[in-house]
Design an enzyme around this catalytic site. Structure first.
Site, PDB file in Angstrom:
ATOM      1  N   HIS A   5      17.280 -14.787 -70.910  1.00  0.00           N
ATOM      2  CA  HIS A   5      15.208 -15.619 -70.768  1.00  0.00           C
ATOM      3  C   HIS A   5      15.579 -15.409 -69.359  1.00  0.00           C
ATOM      4  CE1 HIS A   5      12.783 -18.963 -70.809  1.00  0.00           C
ATOM      5  NE2 HIS A   5      12.848 -19.309 -69.424  1.00  0.00           N
ATOM      6  N   GLY A  23       9.680 -23.594 -66.122  1.00  0.00           N
ATOM      7  CA  GLY A  23       8.456 -24.063 -64.526  1.00  0.00           C
ATOM      8  C   GLY A  23       8.840 -23.668 -63.841  1.00  0.00           C
ATOM      9  N   GLY A  25       7.967 -20.747 -62.322  1.00  0.00           N
ATOM     10  CA  GLY A  25       7.376 -19.567 -61.337  1.00  0.00           C
ATOM     11  C   GLY A  25       7.127 -18.769 -62.592  1.00  0.00           C
ATOM     12  N   LYS A  26       8.203 -17.379 -63.832  1.00  0.00           N
ATOM     13  CA  LYS A  26       8.438 -16.452 -64.157  1.00  0.00           C
ATOM     14  C   LYS A  26       7.470 -15.638 -64.355  1.00  0.00           C
ATOM     15  CE  LYS A  26      11.475 -17.672 -66.639  1.00  0.00           C
ATOM     16  NZ  LYS A  26      11.743 -19.430 -66.041  1.00  0.00           N
ATOM     17  N   ASP A  44       9.502 -13.865 -71.102  1.00  0.00           N
ATOM     18  CA  ASP A  44       9.836 -14.956 -71.604  1.00  0.00           C
ATOM     19  C   ASP A  44      11.838 -14.828 -71.541  1.00  0.00           C
ATOM     20  OD1 ASP A  44      10.301 -18.066 -72.048  1.00  0.00           O
ATOM     21  OD2 ASP A  44      10.823 -16.975 -74.075  1.00  0.00           O
ATOM     22  N   ARG A  98      16.140 -16.578 -44.899  1.00  0.00           N
ATOM     23  CA  ARG A  98      15.921 -15.255 -43.659  1.00  0.00           C
ATOM     24  C   ARG A  98      16.765 -14.663 -43.720  1.00  0.00           C
ATOM     25  NH1 ARG A  98      15.681 -16.321 -37.302  1.00  0.00           N
ATOM     26  NH2 ARG A  98      14.081 -14.535 -37.216  1.00  0.00           N
TER      27      ARG A  98
END
Length: 161
Positions: A5, A23, A25-26, A44, A98
């Site tokens: 997925h 949700g 942000g892919k 997807d 970072r």
């Protein structure tokens, strides 16, 4: 074959697997990368297939080939590649470090470089283009560190992974 997925785009012919929960942000990040010259491989769901040379190839399931969910607009056709060799896994989330340690993940017996980034930072598409350029040259993503290939070799020779 393994199905993941995720969303997948190719930068300069090498696939980048964007993973995260629904949700995360892919598709949004994939769309921003496509807008900057990347090509869609799959949105997807991504099929990962052994390539016969010790690597994985990312492919799109036929039922969703060339289609992308664009939040607020629906499912739309997008120019896409049929397949691309997998080069990098990007886990999406807010816990971006970072100066991260180089990492990898083993999928179907193949070690693949892995990084974690926040998908909603404006600079993330640029960071991924730089990461893919470094990866293509075999450079470490963190200066002074071993490249992910050296890390994989040391870890797998030591019996880990």
């Amino acid at each position: 074959m393994v199905q993941i997925h995720a969303s997948c785009v190719a930068i300069d012919g090498t696939a980048l697997l964007l993973r995260g929960p629904s949700g995360a942000g892919k598709s949004d990040l994939a769309l921003r990368l496509i807008d900057n010259g990347a090509r869609l491989v799959a949105d997807d769901r991504v099929d990962l297939i052994m390539d016969g040379q010790g690597g994985l190839t990312a492919c799109c399931p036929h039922s969703i080939a060339g289609l992308m969910e664009v939040r607020g607009l629906g499912v739309l056709p997008v120019p896409a590649l049929d397949a691309a060799p997998l080069g990098l896994i990007v886990d999406l989330g807010e816990d971006e470090q970072r100066l991260p340690d180089p990492g990898f993940e083993v999928i179907a017996g193949v070690a693949v470089a892995r990084i974690c980034l926040n998908p909603f930072h404006v600079s993330t598409p640029a960071k991924l283009r730089l990461a893919m350029a470094a990866f293509a040259r075999g450079w470490p993503l963190v200066p002074g560190e071993a490249s992910w290939r050296e890390l994989v070799a040391a870890t797998t020779q030591g019996g880990q992974a």
